[in-house]
Structure formats: C-alpha cells, structure tokens
Write an enzyme that holds these catalytic residues in place. Structure first.
Site, PDB file in Angstrom:
ATOM      1  N   HIS A 144      18.562   0.880   8.669  1.00 55.92           N
ATOM      2  CA  HIS A 144      17.529   0.638   7.654  1.00 55.92           C
ATOM      3  C   HIS A 144      16.878   1.958   7.228  1.00 55.92           C
ATOM      4  O   HIS A 144      16.767   2.254   6.036  1.00 55.92           O
ATOM      5  CB  HIS A 144      16.477  -0.326   8.224  1.00 55.92           C
ATOM      6  CG  HIS A 144      15.303  -0.561   7.330  1.00 55.92           C
ATOM      7  ND1 HIS A 144      15.156  -1.710   6.570  1.00 55.92           N
ATOM      8  CD2 HIS A 144      14.223   0.195   7.062  1.00 55.92           C
ATOM      9  CE1 HIS A 144      14.037  -1.629   5.882  1.00 55.92           C
ATOM     10  NE2 HIS A 144      13.433  -0.488   6.154  1.00 55.92           N
ATOM     11  N   GLU A 145      16.492   2.751   8.201  1.00 54.94           N
ATOM     12  CA  GLU A 145      15.807   4.016   7.885  1.00 54.94           C
ATOM     13  C   GLU A 145      16.757   5.014   7.221  1.00 54.94           C
ATOM     14  O   GLU A 145      16.363   5.741   6.316  1.00 54.94           O
ATOM     15  CB  GLU A 145      15.198   4.606   9.160  1.00 54.94           C
ATOM     16  CG  GLU A 145      14.028   3.788   9.705  1.00 54.94           C
ATOM     17  CD  GLU A 145      12.919   3.615   8.672  1.00 54.94           C
ATOM     18  OE1 GLU A 145      12.504   4.624   8.073  1.00 54.94           O
ATOM     19  OE2 GLU A 145      12.492   2.481   8.430  1.00 54.94           O
TER      20      GLU A 145
HETATM   21 ZN   LIG Z   1      11.793   0.427   5.374  1.00 54.33          ZN
END
Ligand SMILES: [Zn+2]
Length: 273
Positions: A144-145
């Site tokens: 996600h990051e």
């Molecule tokens: Zn995020």
C-alpha cells in the site's frame, strides 16, 4: 520574505505549466486500473530532494536514540517482502524496479509505516509487534505504501496546493523555505510522512498494493485481516499513528474484499508450487 517570493513565483508559473500539460498519469493501470490523470506541477526531482532530506533526518534521529535497525529479524522480514514486491512495480511503471529502494526499521511503539517518494521505506516495530502481523499482512502495508510512492501522491498533493495558491500547507511547507536545510528537512518530513492522503489516493494505494503483493506471492486475503486489526486497535489506549493518515472503516475492508476476485488469480500464478 524569501518564502513568499518563491511561492509567488511558483504560483505565477502554474497557469503556464497547466497549459503545457500538467495532467498525466504517473503509472500504467495494471490489473486494478490505476490510471487516473493527475495534476503534476512540480517535478519528481523536487520531491525526491525533500524526501531524501526528510528520510536522512529520520534515520539520524533514530540512530542517535539507538533505535535504527536494532530489530534485525523485522529488518530481514521487511527486506524480504520489499525484495519480492519491488520487481512487481514494473506493472505500474517501468522505471520503478530501478529506483534506489531503501529499507529501514525504527524501534518504536508507534503503529506506523510509510514509503517516502523515490522508494524510501520505513517500518516501525510497533506495527508488526502490536498488531502481531504475519508476512502477508506486513506485505499489505508495504504494498500500500509503495503504491503511494509509485503514484507520486505527495507530488500530486503539492501540485494541488500550489494550484489552489494556498501559500500555507504542503506546497509552502516544502518549497517556501529556501535556506536552512534543517528546516527544509523538518518540514519535508512533516509534509511527506504525515501527509493525509485523499480517499481517492487511499483507494488507489489499496488496489495497487493488493496487486503488487499478489504478484509477489503474498496472499491478498491478508488485506482483510490487516485492516480489521487496524480498526480494532483504533479504540485502544494508543490508537495507531498510521490511522491519522489512513482513516479506516468497514468500507475499506469491503473494497478489499471486492478486489479479491481480480487479484487472487495473480496470487495463484505467483505462488511457488
Ligand atoms: Zn495510504
């Protein structure tokens, strides 16, 4: 004031930049279709410079406290996950596997992790320890990051702030402080680490992150358990720092569930037999 002059100069340049085609997509869509057009009025290089300073400061502060990369086991886990996810980034942008991806772990009670522009990964031990994350769940957060960095969401936010001519906020914070590199690093850190991304950004990072992890051979169903753990921790005595920049509710879990039919075949194809 140097700061005001810089902002004014940048604001003046905006109309011209926009006409020159400031709208583009930083990534190809992948299986999950992340190809929305973005307003990009500042260069990747400018963001990269600020991120380099912010990341260096963060590492130096942690090292001074004896908190940098002390948890060797977690460092190895994060490196292994990043090592399997970064080659998959080519799906979204061909240049990304060649980025100087960097992994560091800070010993802290914080439930937190981020990837700064250019591929600078930071994971706090509190994330893995307090939420008792398995590798698949850790891969959800890292994927996600990484996706925020791939989509250059910080660059987009700075661009939007400049376009709105908000002399305060992210744009001013990053570009208004001409001299004093310590200040730039401090503010760059704030702007790039504590960024509160938009719902659209979050949705894109969720989708892309799941695809990255699935292609890397991590079970995307862990996205459901990861965010459920985050929601559960929200009501605790020390709510996750991660949630101040990633507002989370049941709708995020539903979004991830709805993506599973798209990404499970990628996982099945990647899984070692
Ligand atoms: Zn995020």
């Amino acid at each position: 004031m140097v700061a005001r002059r810089v902002i004014a100069a940048m604001a003046l340049g905006i109309a011209a930049s926009a006409m020159l085609g400031g709208c583009a997509s930083t990534t190809a869509g992948g299986a999950v279709g992340a190809e929305r057009k973005q307003l990009l009025l500042v260069s990747s290089q400018e963001l990269d410079q600020a991120a380099a300073q912010g990341y260096a400061k963060l590492k130096a502060d942690a090292a001074a406290k004896g908190a940098l990369n002390q948890d060797k086991a977690l460092l190895q886990r994060v490196k292994a996950i990043a090592g399997r996810l970064t080659p998959q980034t080519k799906i979204f942008r061909p240049d990304a596997p060649g980025w100087k991806w960097e992994v560091n772990v800070i010993t802290s009670e914080q439930i937190n992790a981020f990837v700064m522009p250019g591929g600078r990964i930071m994971v706090y031990t509190g994330l893995a320890r307090r939420l008792e994350l398995g590798d698949d769940e850790l891969a959800v957060v890292i994927g996600h990051e990484m996706s925020h960095a791939l989509r250059e969401h910080s660059r987009e936010q700075v661009s939007q702030a400049l376009a709105a001519q908000t002399a305060i906020g992210l744009g001013a914070a990053l570009f208004g402080l001409g001299q004093g590199s310590a200040d730039v690093a401090a503010v760059g850190y704030q702007a790039l680490v504590a960024t509160r991304f938009s719902r659209t950004d979050e949705n894109e990072a969720d989708r892309m992150g799941l695809e990255l992890m699935a292609r890397g051979g991590y079970d995307p169903r862990a996205g459901v358990s990861l965010w459920q753990k985050m929601i559960k921790a929200k009501s605790g005595a020390q709510p996750p720092e991660f949630l101040s920049s990633h507002p989370t509710d049941a709708s995020r879990v539903q979004t991830i569930q709805s993506l599973l039919p798209t990404v499970m075949p990628l996982y099945a194809a990647a899984r070692p037999r």
